[in-house]
Design an enzyme around this catalytic site. Structure first.
Site, short mmCIF file in Angstrom:
data_model
loop_
_atom_site.label_atom_id
_atom_site.label_comp_id
_atom_site.label_asym_id
_atom_site.label_seq_id
_atom_site.Cartn_x
_atom_site.Cartn_y
_atom_site.Cartn_z
N HIS A 1 -4.92 -6.32 -3.25
CA HIS A 1 -5.93 -6.58 -2.22
C HIS A 1 -6.03 -8.06 -1.89
O HIS A 1 -6.89 -8.46 -1.10
CB HIS A 1 -7.29 -6.05 -2.67
N ARG B 1 0.83 -1.21 0.00
CA ARG B 1 0.00 0.00 0.00
C ARG B 1 0.87 1.25 0.00
O ARG B 1 0.58 2.23 -0.70
CB ARG B 1 -0.92 -0.02 1.22
N ASN C 1 -4.04 8.64 3.73
CA ASN C 1 -2.74 8.17 4.21
C ASN C 1 -2.64 8.04 5.72
O ASN C 1 -1.60 7.62 6.23
CB ASN C 1 -1.63 9.11 3.71
N HIS D 1 0.64 4.26 -2.70
CA HIS D 1 0.30 5.61 -2.27
C HIS D 1 1.43 6.60 -2.56
O HIS D 1 1.17 7.78 -2.83
CB HIS D 1 -0.03 5.63 -0.78
#
Length: 331
Positions: A194, A67, A96, A71
């Site tokens: 995911h 992740r 975040n 990001h």
């Protein structure tokens, strides 16, 4: 980690055998960029060893670092801007606030800067990409080589954070990925991240009780899954509870193609996940991945492509001494 333990860690990490070869290039980046730049120390082996030690104590750093890379790279490119502290930095943007794994990056940077005496050489941006590659392998994913040579950015602003949300449509998500130079197939594979990790109930709770203000659950969600998720996410709750993104309990911590099998069976938790299996633009790709055996290879390729977005190289940016602050603080 103490200096005396680094050599042992490095030896363990040398067991990593990758599919590409030093010298292979991707744009301005290069596989094996750090070879010979830290004396006798192999930078990628050191990173892998530290990450393996962290992973053994907390396997959930795998989805955390996947992740983090997404990001970071999706906002102004892969420049480690997500690591910078500050009252209005990217860390403070709502998407975040739950990003974690910063301690892993800090641990690697500390060893490289102070314990093996190789200061100002390895960028924080490269550490993110290398560490993510390593936890994907440790979580059952494929081994893949990463290109390095990134430099760190000097700016981190919450207002720049434009990450696609979990309720985005497939067409809007496709457009968002295309703006970053990623095609629809890249998007489908990257959302396969995911396959590990969790999400908070408030990101999908409407699907369980009042989908699109109908007063009913999302008709695209499996009825038994609705019942199961309601136990973890009561309608009157704050939505702070968490559930696995991959609802197959035997593989919810493994980087594999189970996520795609689940969404084909209408067992996607997030709205965008389920939509991938239903939208004509992406459904054939989802089916192919669910029924195939090459997810690990192609997921790694998509992560490499993600890691090449708007990179800083050459004389751009800097090599931070601390991943949390630029070398020259603003006056």
């Amino acid at each position: 980690m103490k200096f005396s333990s680094i050599a042992g860690v490095a030896l363990v990490a040398l067991g990593f055998i990758f599919l590409s070869f030093p010298g292979q290039c991707y744009g301005a980046l290069e596989v094996g960029f750090y070879k010979g730049k830290c004396g006798i120390w192999d930078v990628e082996s050191l990173v892998a060893g530290i990450v393996e030690e962290k992973f053994s104590n907390d396997p959930t750093i795998a989805p955390a670092l996947i992740r983090m890379q997404f990001h970071d790279c999706f906002v102004k490119g892969c420049d480690a801007s997500i690591l910078l502290d500050g009252p209005s930095s990217e860390k403070t943007a709502p998407p975040n606030l739950s990003v974690r794994g910063f301690d892993v990056i800090d641990a690697v940077k500390d060893v490289l800067e102070t314990q093996i005496i190789c200061p100002g050489v390895v960028s924080c941006a490269d550490i993110i990409v290398m560490a993510t590659r390593d936890v994907i392998f440790l979580s059952g994913g494929g081994q893949y080589n990463v290109q390095t040579g990134r430099r760190d950015g000097l700016e981190s602003l919450a207002k720049n954070v434009d990450l696609p949300g979990p309720q985005i449509s497939v067409s809007d998500s496709t457009a968002a990925f295309q703006r970053k130079g990623l095609n629809v197939t890249d998007m489908v594979y990257l959302l396969g991240g995911h396959t590990v990790g969790v999400t908070h109930c408030f990101f999908f709770q409407d699907r369980l009780y009042n989908f699109q203000n109908t007063g009913r659950p999302d008709p695209s969600m499996d009825r038994e899954l609705v019942k199961t998720l309601r136990l973890s996410c009561p309608q009157t709750s704050s939505g702070s509870n968490i559930v696995n993104l991959d609802q197959n309990p035997s593989s919810s911590s493994t980087v594999d193609n189970s996520y795609y099998t689940e969404i084909m069976e209408h067992r996607g938790v997030l709205q965008i996940d389920q939509a991938l299996a239903l939208d004509p633009e992406t459904s054939d790709t989802v089916t192919s991945i669910a029924r195939g055996s090459d997810f690990s290879t192609k997921f790694g390729q998509a992560m490499v492509k993600l890691g090449a977005i708007q990179v800083l190289t050459g004389t751009q940016g800097e090599i931070r001494k601390s991943c949390r602050a630029t070398n020259t603080p603003p006056s």
